[in-house]
Design a protein around this motif. Structure first.
Motif, short mmCIF file in Angstrom:
data_model
loop_
_atom_site.label_atom_id
_atom_site.label_comp_id
_atom_site.label_asym_id
_atom_site.label_seq_id
_atom_site.Cartn_x
_atom_site.Cartn_y
_atom_site.Cartn_z
N CYS A 143 0.10 11.14 9.01
CA CYS A 143 -0.73 9.82 8.58
C CYS A 143 -1.98 10.09 9.56
O CYS A 143 -2.15 9.89 10.74
CB CYS A 143 -0.16 8.69 8.77
SG CYS A 143 -1.23 7.24 8.34
N ASN B 46 -0.94 8.27 1.15
CA ASN B 46 -1.52 9.53 0.22
C ASN B 46 -1.23 10.69 0.91
O ASN B 46 -1.72 11.12 1.88
CB ASN B 46 -3.04 9.36 -0.10
CG ASN B 46 -3.62 10.24 -1.07
OD1 ASN B 46 -3.24 11.34 -0.98
ND2 ASN B 46 -4.57 9.90 -2.00
N LEU C 258 -4.03 9.94 4.40
CA LEU C 258 -4.50 8.43 4.73
C LEU C 258 -3.50 7.71 4.08
O LEU C 258 -2.96 7.60 2.86
CB LEU C 258 -5.93 8.23 4.00
CG LEU C 258 -7.13 9.13 4.70
CD1 LEU C 258 -8.28 8.89 3.68
CD2 LEU C 258 -7.21 8.37 6.08
N TYR C 259 -3.17 6.48 5.00
CA TYR C 259 -2.54 5.25 4.63
C TYR C 259 -3.45 4.32 3.85
O TYR C 259 -4.46 4.14 4.36
CB TYR C 259 -1.99 4.72 5.69
CG TYR C 259 -0.96 3.53 4.96
CD1 TYR C 259 0.42 3.64 4.56
CD2 TYR C 259 -1.37 2.16 4.90
CE1 TYR C 259 1.15 2.56 4.13
CE2 TYR C 259 -0.80 1.15 4.35
CZ TYR C 259 0.67 1.45 4.03
OH TYR C 259 1.27 0.30 3.52
N ILE C 260 -3.42 3.89 2.61
CA ILE C 260 -4.05 3.17 1.72
C ILE C 260 -3.53 1.80 1.72
O ILE C 260 -2.53 1.86 0.89
CB ILE C 260 -4.34 3.86 0.47
CG1 ILE C 260 -4.79 5.30 0.44
CG2 ILE C 260 -5.30 3.04 -0.39
CD1 ILE C 260 -6.30 5.51 1.23
N GLY D 102 0.83 -1.14 0.05
CA GLY D 102 -0.12 0.04 -0.27
C GLY D 102 0.62 1.36 -0.07
O GLY D 102 2.13 1.19 -0.13
N SER E 42 -2.83 -1.96 0.47
CA SER E 42 -3.13 -2.90 -0.81
C SER E 42 -4.28 -3.79 -0.52
O SER E 42 -4.47 -4.37 0.51
CB SER E 42 -1.93 -3.50 -1.20
OG SER E 42 -1.97 -4.43 -2.26
N GLU E 43 -4.96 -4.11 -1.81
CA GLU E 43 -5.87 -4.96 -1.60
C GLU E 43 -5.45 -6.40 -1.31
O GLU E 43 -6.14 -7.39 -1.01
CB GLU E 43 -6.65 -4.97 -3.15
CG GLU E 43 -5.62 -5.50 -4.26
CD GLU E 43 -6.57 -5.39 -5.81
OE1 GLU E 43 -5.96 -5.92 -6.47
OE2 GLU E 43 -7.36 -4.71 -5.61
N THR F 255 -4.13 13.28 0.93
CA THR F 255 -5.29 13.16 2.02
C THR F 255 -4.75 12.87 3.46
O THR F 255 -5.24 13.00 4.46
CB THR F 255 -6.33 12.03 1.64
OG1 THR F 255 -5.54 10.82 1.56
CG2 THR F 255 -6.85 12.35 0.35
#
Length: 662
Positions: free
Chosen positions: A442, A373, A378-380, A370, A382-383, A376
């Motif tokens: 974050c 970002n 935000l930590y996104i 992941g 990975s799927e 924003t």
């Protein structure tokens, strides 16, 4: 002589048997097929040469029992055009002079012990011929024509399991010992020679399965070392001089298997009070039972692997964070990894198992982890859910966790797995996987902290196929992983194992292990250098010099020596203290997995190191420094290096055909 279809079929089974013999010089009963009555002659009305071999081991049973004058002659007939490069060197192929061919063939065969398979053939006139195909020529065995060699099958299981099968009257697979052979007088299991069997029964459907008379408690066993006396046939049969066997029986310490079984049953009766003792000094710390249950679990999942492969997998996983399973497509590599997960009680439902198929589009760590970002805050993740999984493992450090990277080389592993490669070399408390910079802003830092500690409760297993759609591994990765090339077993073996398991419940009950402390208790804390003798250290130094001569980036690094040493120190034992893998076999496994795997390149670069095999039926590399190194007397004192030499042969064939070894 006219044969029924049944008799023909019986005789043809002889063609799958192994025998040994010697060039038949000065015999009084040469068949009238050649132009001269001598050991090597020209076939009548032909330019082919024929030679006669006197067997020094017993004929297959159909050959001795079927009455036929053509089979009564003890000699076997070899035809030069039937033989491979073991018999016919290049000089033989290039000459047209018959006398020169005779001389070359005579020098090749004279005074040598010859390993061969019968080749029973039928002429149009229903005549039967005892032809042969030479498998190998043993140049260093002292022999005379009056010696007798005994064929001895080698079984692929632990001694306790083999002995229990004898007592139960269960079927035993003898891979290179089919029903055309006489019932075995001796069997070798690990370092023990078993003998004094009662009656054997042939399995009704499997031509390689034998059953000993039930309650065979009079069978004896004897610990032996055959490294300097055996003649290997196939992978699972050897030949030993009859007089030497008698000497072993008379001078060795013979014990009845009933005594050793009683000792085993006694120690197993103590398991309840010792099984969860966290010291390595107890009678059983549960590791042996874990492996037994693992074997039975694989059978229940319709998998068939040798016990050596399963023990090898277990040692690799417990001593190394990353283990990679390779092998033929469709043999159950992913399911084997899942079976090991079951043994750790790891499941996706509990968050302790992550099955992660690798996509060819993965090119960087962010694809599996992941990213933060920066817009924003935000930590996104990975799927793939890998980050959530690792956080769960950090928060539940008492439970074993397993990640399975399926088809992990569909993308370049060193790219998406980069942070882990060096990280997993560090001490567990120092393995900090950074998700983003500590100074970064974050918003969801509480859910996704700046770093995750990867403890020893996390193990990684990858599965790979080797074809045109996959990527090669770099030496950087190979240094840090065990690559296990799984051997595909025969379907008949799976059929027998499943039918036997269906007759009983799991022999060792529930011996899964999700407890980290328990699992780690199976790992020795000795210094890795203690695993080696002085001779083994010298051997590794010499191997390093040989590899380094051809590529300064290849050799036995300190990391590899340490990893091999840790493997040798962590071979599990059974309940009476016998190692489940002998040290020489383990050493062979590790040399193949850790070193030979890394040798890949062109004929120009490695032709003299690996050697070449250009003919399909030749099994000895020409001018191979590496093969000769492992085939030397010095190497034989450490291990037979069967797996290593076979891998060199495979690479030599690739060099001979493609000009490149992989």
């Amino acid at each position: 002589m006219e044969y029924s279809q049944e008799h023909r079929a019986r005789l043809m089974k002889s063609n799958d048997c192994y025998m040994v013999g010697i060039l038949a010089e000065g015999e009084s009963y040469y068949p009238p097929l050649g132009d001269e009555q001598e050991a090597i002659t020209t076939l009548k009305n032909s330019n082919s040469l024929i030679f006669y071999i006197k067997p020094l081991s017993v004929d297959p049973q159909p050959i001795t029992e079927i009455i036929d004058p053509n089979l009564s002659n003890p000699l076997y007939i070899g035809i030069d055009n039937d033989q491979n490069n073991v018999v016919k060197p290049m000089t033989y192929k290039f000459t047209q002079d018959v006398r020169e061919k005779k001389r070359i063939l005579y020098e090749k065969l004279k005074g040598k012990l010859i390993l061969f398979k019968p080749k029973i053939t039928f002429s149009r006139e229903d005549k039967t011929y005892k032809n042969l195909i030479i498998i190998n020529i043993e140049p260093d065995v002292k022999i005379d024509k009056n010696m007798e060699f005994i064929p001895i099958p080698v079984v692929d299981m632990r001694n306790s399991e083999f002995q229990q099968k004898l007592l139960d009257g269960s079927s035993i697979i003898l891979e290179d010992f089919n029903h055309a052979m006489y019932p075995p007088e001796y069997i070798i299991c690990n370092n023990y020679l078993y003998f004094n069997f009662p009656e054997w029964t042939k399995h009704s459907s499997d031509s390689k399965a034998w059953m000993c008379e039930k309650y065979s408690d009079k069978v004896n066993r004897l610990k032996i070392d055959t490294s300097n006396s055996e003649i290997r046939g196939g992978d699972n049969i050897i030949f030993i001089d009859k007089q030497l066997l008698y000497k072993m029986e008379n001078e060795g310490k013979v014990e009845k298997i009933s005594d050793s079984i009683e000792e085993l049953q006694y120690t197993e009766s103590k398991l309840d009070e010792n099984i969860y003792d966290d010291t390595n000094n107890s009678i059983s710390n549960g590791e042996f039972e874990f492996i037994e249950t693992f074997k039975e679990t694989t059978i229940l999942n319709n998998l068939c692997y040798s016990i050596e492969d399963l023990i090898n997998l277990h040692i690799c996983v417990k001593t190394n964070p990353l283990t990679i399973l390779a092998g033929m497509s469709g043999t159950g590599k992913s399911e084997l990894a899942n079976s090991y997960a079951k043994m750790l009680k790891a499941s996706e439902k509990d968050g302790t198992l992550l099955f992660l198929p690798i996509s060819p589009s993965y090119t960087e760590p962010g694809d599996i982890l992941g990213f933060l970002n920066n817009t924003t805050g935000l930590y996104i993740p990975s799927e793939t859910r890998l980050v959530d999984f690792l956080i769960h493992a950090q928060n539940n450090s008492n439970l074993m966790h397993l990640v399975i990277f399926d088809e992990m080389n569909l993308s370049q592993v060193e790219h998406w797995f980069a942070p882990f490669i060096s990280l997993l070399e560090q001490r567990p408390e120092e393995r900090r996987l950074y998700l983003y910079s500590p100074e970064a802003h974050c918003i969801n830092r509480k859910a996704y902290p700046g770093y995750i500690i990867i403890n020893d409760n996390v193990k990684f297993i990858g599965t790979v196929n080797i074809d045109e759609t996959t990527k090669d591994f770099s030496d950087r990765l190979l240094d840090r992983a065990n690559i296990i090339n799984l051997k595909k077993e025969k379907l008949a073996k799976l059929q027998v194992e499943m039918s036997e398991l269906g007759l009983k419940s799991l022999a060792y009950g529930n011996f899964e292990c999700d407890n980290v402390a328990k699992y780690q208790s199976w790992t020795a804390n000795n210094n890795w250098i203690e695993a080696y003798s002085h001779e083994e250290i010298e051997f590794l130094d010499e191997l390093h010099n040989l590899l380094n001569k051809y590529d300064v980036q290849k050799g036995v690094s300190f990391r590899i020596a340490r990893k091999i040493g840790e493997y040798l120190l962590n071979i599990p034992s059974d309940t009476i203290g016998n190692k489940l893998l002998s040290k020489d076999v383990a050493f062979d496994i590790q040399i193949k997995q850790r070193l030979i795997t890394k040798i890949k390149g062109t004929e120009k670069q490695y032709g003299k190191l690996i050697g070449l095999i250009k003919e399909r039926d030749n099994n000895i590399p020409l001018n191979s420094e590496l093969f000769n190194f492992f085939d030397s007397d010095k190497a034989s004192k450490i291990s037979s290096f069967t797996l290593t030499k076979n891998e060199i042969i495979r690479k030599a064939k690739e060099l001979g055909v493609y000009g490149y070894a992989n």
